[in-house]
Write a protein that holds these residues in place. Structure first.
Motif, mmCIF file in Angstrom:
data_model
loop_
_atom_site.group_PDB
_atom_site.id
_atom_site.type_symbol
_atom_site.label_atom_id
_atom_site.label_comp_id
_atom_site.label_asym_id
_atom_site.label_seq_id
_atom_site.Cartn_x
_atom_site.Cartn_y
_atom_site.Cartn_z
ATOM 1 N N PHE A 114 0.830 -1.214 0.000
ATOM 2 C CA PHE A 114 0.000 0.000 0.000
ATOM 3 C C PHE A 114 0.864 1.264 0.000
ATOM 4 O O PHE A 114 0.796 2.100 -0.911
ATOM 5 N N ILE A 115 1.740 1.376 1.005
ATOM 6 C CA ILE A 115 2.548 2.603 1.116
ATOM 7 C C ILE A 115 3.661 2.595 0.073
ATOM 8 O O ILE A 115 3.943 3.621 -0.577
ATOM 9 N N TYR B 267 -2.684 -10.765 2.135
ATOM 10 C CA TYR B 267 -3.970 -10.366 1.540
ATOM 11 C C TYR B 267 -3.843 -10.587 0.047
ATOM 12 O O TYR B 267 -2.742 -10.841 -0.456
ATOM 13 N N LYS C 74 -1.808 -6.223 -5.121
ATOM 14 C CA LYS C 74 -0.392 -5.822 -5.242
ATOM 15 C C LYS C 74 -0.026 -5.736 -6.723
ATOM 16 O O LYS C 74 0.655 -4.803 -7.161
ATOM 17 N N ARG D 4 -1.417 -2.609 -8.197
ATOM 18 C CA ARG D 4 -0.622 -1.409 -7.853
ATOM 19 C C ARG D 4 0.609 -1.320 -8.757
ATOM 20 O O ARG D 4 0.983 -0.243 -9.201
ATOM 21 N N ILE E 88 11.452 -10.504 -4.821
ATOM 22 C CA ILE E 88 12.557 -10.925 -3.954
ATOM 23 C C ILE E 88 12.036 -10.952 -2.517
ATOM 24 O O ILE E 88 11.295 -10.058 -2.125
ATOM 25 N N ASN E 89 12.470 -11.970 -1.776
ATOM 26 C CA ASN E 89 12.120 -12.036 -0.359
ATOM 27 C C ASN E 89 13.296 -11.506 0.472
ATOM 28 O O ASN E 89 14.436 -11.921 0.270
ATOM 29 N N ALA F 186 8.932 -3.154 3.438
ATOM 30 C CA ALA F 186 8.503 -4.555 3.458
ATOM 31 C C ALA F 186 8.466 -5.044 4.893
ATOM 32 O O ALA F 186 9.403 -4.820 5.656
ATOM 33 N N SER G 274 10.366 -11.864 8.242
ATOM 34 C CA SER G 274 10.350 -10.634 7.420
ATOM 35 C C SER G 274 10.819 -9.416 8.211
ATOM 36 O O SER G 274 11.579 -8.605 7.697
ATOM 37 N N SER H 125 8.580 2.122 11.002
ATOM 38 C CA SER H 125 8.223 1.603 12.312
ATOM 39 C C SER H 125 6.702 1.769 12.417
ATOM 40 O O SER H 125 6.024 1.848 11.375
ATOM 41 N N SER H 126 6.178 1.844 13.611
ATOM 42 C CA SER H 126 4.718 1.870 13.721
ATOM 43 C C SER H 126 4.270 2.512 15.030
ATOM 44 O O SER H 126 4.977 2.425 16.047
ATOM 45 N N ARG I 200 -5.051 -1.284 2.454
ATOM 46 C CA ARG I 200 -4.876 -2.685 2.837
ATOM 47 C C ARG I 200 -6.193 -3.350 3.196
ATOM 48 O O ARG I 200 -6.905 -2.862 4.072
HETATM 49 N N1 LIG Z 1 -0.558 0.873 6.771
HETATM 50 C C1 LIG Z 1 -0.437 1.254 8.036
HETATM 51 O O1 LIG Z 1 -1.385 1.760 8.658
HETATM 52 C C2 LIG Z 1 0.888 1.110 8.750
HETATM 53 C C3 LIG Z 1 0.985 1.618 10.058
HETATM 54 C C4 LIG Z 1 2.188 1.476 10.736
HETATM 55 C C5 LIG Z 1 3.283 0.895 10.124
HETATM 56 N N2 LIG Z 1 3.146 0.389 8.858
HETATM 57 C C6 LIG Z 1 4.332 -0.228 8.266
HETATM 58 O O2 LIG Z 1 4.569 0.358 7.003
HETATM 59 C C7 LIG Z 1 5.106 -0.604 6.104
HETATM 60 C C8 LIG Z 1 4.251 -0.672 4.858
HETATM 61 O O3 LIG Z 1 2.939 -1.037 5.240
HETATM 62 P P1 LIG Z 1 1.752 -1.232 4.204
HETATM 63 O O4 LIG Z 1 0.513 -0.771 4.867
HETATM 64 O O5 LIG Z 1 2.132 -0.693 2.880
HETATM 65 O O6 LIG Z 1 1.705 -2.834 4.171
HETATM 66 P P2 LIG Z 1 1.595 -3.829 2.936
HETATM 67 O O7 LIG Z 1 1.410 -5.182 3.533
HETATM 68 O O8 LIG Z 1 0.580 -3.353 1.967
HETATM 69 O O9 LIG Z 1 3.034 -3.705 2.283
HETATM 70 C C9 LIG Z 1 4.144 -4.463 2.682
HETATM 71 C C10 LIG Z 1 4.682 -5.176 1.450
HETATM 72 O O10 LIG Z 1 5.841 -5.890 1.840
HETATM 73 C C11 LIG Z 1 5.840 -7.149 1.188
HETATM 74 N N3 LIG Z 1 6.628 -8.060 2.011
HETATM 75 C C12 LIG Z 1 6.302 -8.585 3.225
HETATM 76 N N4 LIG Z 1 7.277 -9.393 3.669
HETATM 77 C C13 LIG Z 1 8.247 -9.380 2.719
HETATM 78 C C14 LIG Z 1 9.497 -10.010 2.595
HETATM 79 N N5 LIG Z 1 9.955 -10.856 3.532
HETATM 80 N N6 LIG Z 1 10.250 -9.758 1.489
HETATM 81 C C15 LIG Z 1 9.806 -8.932 0.530
HETATM 82 N N7 LIG Z 1 8.605 -8.300 0.590
HETATM 83 C C16 LIG Z 1 7.833 -8.540 1.669
HETATM 84 C C17 LIG Z 1 4.384 -7.550 1.080
HETATM 85 O O11 LIG Z 1 4.158 -8.434 -0.014
HETATM 86 C C18 LIG Z 1 3.701 -6.198 0.873
HETATM 87 O O12 LIG Z 1 3.470 -5.944 -0.500
HETATM 88 C C19 LIG Z 1 5.177 -1.914 6.881
HETATM 89 O O13 LIG Z 1 6.479 -2.039 7.403
HETATM 90 C C20 LIG Z 1 4.179 -1.719 8.000
HETATM 91 O O14 LIG Z 1 4.494 -2.497 9.126
HETATM 92 C C21 LIG Z 1 1.980 0.499 8.160
#
Ligand SMILES: NC(=O)c1ccc[n+]([C@@H]2O[C@H](COP(=O)([O-])OP(=O)(O)OC[C@H]3O[C@@H](n4cnc5c(N)ncnc54)[C@H](O)[C@@H]3O)[C@@H](O)[C@H]2O)c1
Length: 350
Positions: free
Chosen positions: A16-17, A42, A47, A50, A68-69, A92, A110, A134-135, A196
């Motif tokens: 998402f972000i 999800y 994805k 996007r 890539i993981n 990620a 992860s 972070s969060s 999300r």
């Molecule tokens: N959306 C929110 O409200 C929020 C709030 C606080 C923190 N965050 C943090 O911001 C970041 C982005 O969040 P988001 O909302 O876009 O989440 P998201 O799940 O939409 O995006 C994370 C992406 O990382 C990828 N990913 C996960 N594990 C991976 C791995 N091991 N290797 C490669 N890719 C991997 C997933 O496929 C996903 O597309 C995250 O770190 C999340 O913890 C988000």
């Protein structure tokens, strides 16, 4: 201000972000390498969608997104070797508080092992600046409002929160040992188009439109500092332009948690405007033109009752001013939602 002549690595670029940020970077015409493992926490079609949006906007072919993981150290190192990024934005992660109760292993893989591999890449390939997610969940059991970076964050309420707090610690140690400038951003409940499916705005919109009940936790007595996606992207982009340096005024006898003798900073990224859960549902009902069927439920394990961001530090650092009001943000989100799911790309955001 633009990022000029920089190569940027964005992890979680299909998220998402991440995807919204990549679109922002395209405006600066910088080279971007995105990585994501497209996992099925999800629906991965979202994805993919996007990424298609990015590809459509990337007229100059500045961006590449690879599967890539982060836990695969060799593959990740190859990315650092091949592209030699100047800036790394680590988004990620395995997100979600409730999921961490059932699937703890993916959080370790992860968020901890994956993050360590990113730090090692930054160390070995002389990255100029690491920005990482972070969060707000790190505030855990803290009840002092609004949440300030000066507050104690030693009482996480979920494994997810614990991994995010660990990221801050790991990044600080690498900043100190290897002089890697690093900025940790504590995002507060991000929402908006292409959001999300595991978060309240999408879950509620889906249930309301399909006349299904929604679970209202803690009987509605909860609030969140909802922050619109473009404000989050604006903050990350501006932080990319400003590298932290060692704080010469750091007072070691009374250490401020968000700053350091190392080139490391931590900031809240929120809207400084908590919205009560019931008001949130009412606003969504108005936008969708349908009343929700509410099922009152007790508090969920791992959840916090309220979040509220003090954004003074980020405002001073990059002149951060969230510009999307909650009313406007929900309007934009609801319009996108209706439009997106009308086209039946996939029906249910699960
Ligand atoms: N959306 C929110 O409200 C929020 C709030 C606080 C923190 N965050 C943090 O911001 C970041 C982005 O969040 P988001 O909302 O876009 O989440 P998201 O799940 O939409 O995006 C994370 C992406 O990382 C990828 N990913 C996960 N594990 C991976 C791995 N091991 N290797 C490669 N890719 C991997 C997933 O496929 C996903 O597309 C995250 O770190 C999340 O913890 C988000």
């Amino acid at each position: 201000m633009k990022l000029i002549n920089k190569k940027i690595l964005v992890t979680g670029a299909a998220g998402f972000i991440g995807a919204a940020l990549v679109e922002r970077f395209l405006e600066d015409q910088v080279k971007i390498i995105g990585i994501d493992n497209f996992n099925d926490y999800y629906n991965p079609l979202l994805k993919q969608k996007r990424v298609e949006n990015i590809e459509r906007k990337d007229k100059k072919k500045l961006c590449k997104i690879l599967n890539i993981n982060l836990k695969d150290k060799n593959n990740l190192n190859q990315i650092f070797e091949d592209y030699k990024p100047d800036i790394v934005v680590n988004l990620a992660a395995q997100a979600g508080v409730r999921y961490s109760l059932e699937n703890p292993d993916t959080y370790l893989e992860s968020n901890l092992l994956g993050f360590l591999n990113v730090l090692e890449g930054c160390r070995n390939f002389n990255v100029e600046h690491l920005i990482y997610a972070s969060s707000s969940s790190v505030y855990g059991g803290n009840k002092i409002m609004p949440f300030s970076e000066d507050h104690n964050v030693d009482h996480p309420l979920s494994l997810y929160a614990a991994t995010k707090k660990s990221n801050e610690m790991l990044a600080h140690s690498y900043s100190h040992l290897f002089k890697i400038p690093s900025t940790g951003l504590r995002f507060f409940t991000v929402y908006g188009p292409f959001g999300r499916p595991d978060m309240a705005p999408m879950i509620f919109a889906d249930a309301i439109l399909n006349r299904k009940p929604i679970n209202v936790f803690n009987n509605g007595d909860m609030s969140r500092d909802f922050t619109f996606i473009s404000d989050i992207v604006d903050a990350v982009h501006k932080c990319c332009l400003k590298k932290p340096m060692s704080n010469k005024n750091f007072f070691e006898n009374r250490p401020e948690p968000s700053t350091s003798f190392a080139p490391h900073r931590i900031f809240n990224v929120g809207s400084n405007n908590p919205i009560n859960l019931i008001s949130f549902i009412e606003k969504l009902e108005d936008e969708l033109g349908i009343s929700a069927i509410k099922k009152m439920k007790p508090m969920q394990p791992g959840d916090v009752k309220s979040t509220f961001a003090d954004i003074t530090k980020l405002s001073k650092w990059i002149n951060y001013r969230p510009s999307t009001s909650f009313d406007k943000g929900i309007h934009l989100f609801a319009n996108w939602y209706k439009d997106y799911f009308k086209s039946n790309y996939y029906r249910k955001p699960s």
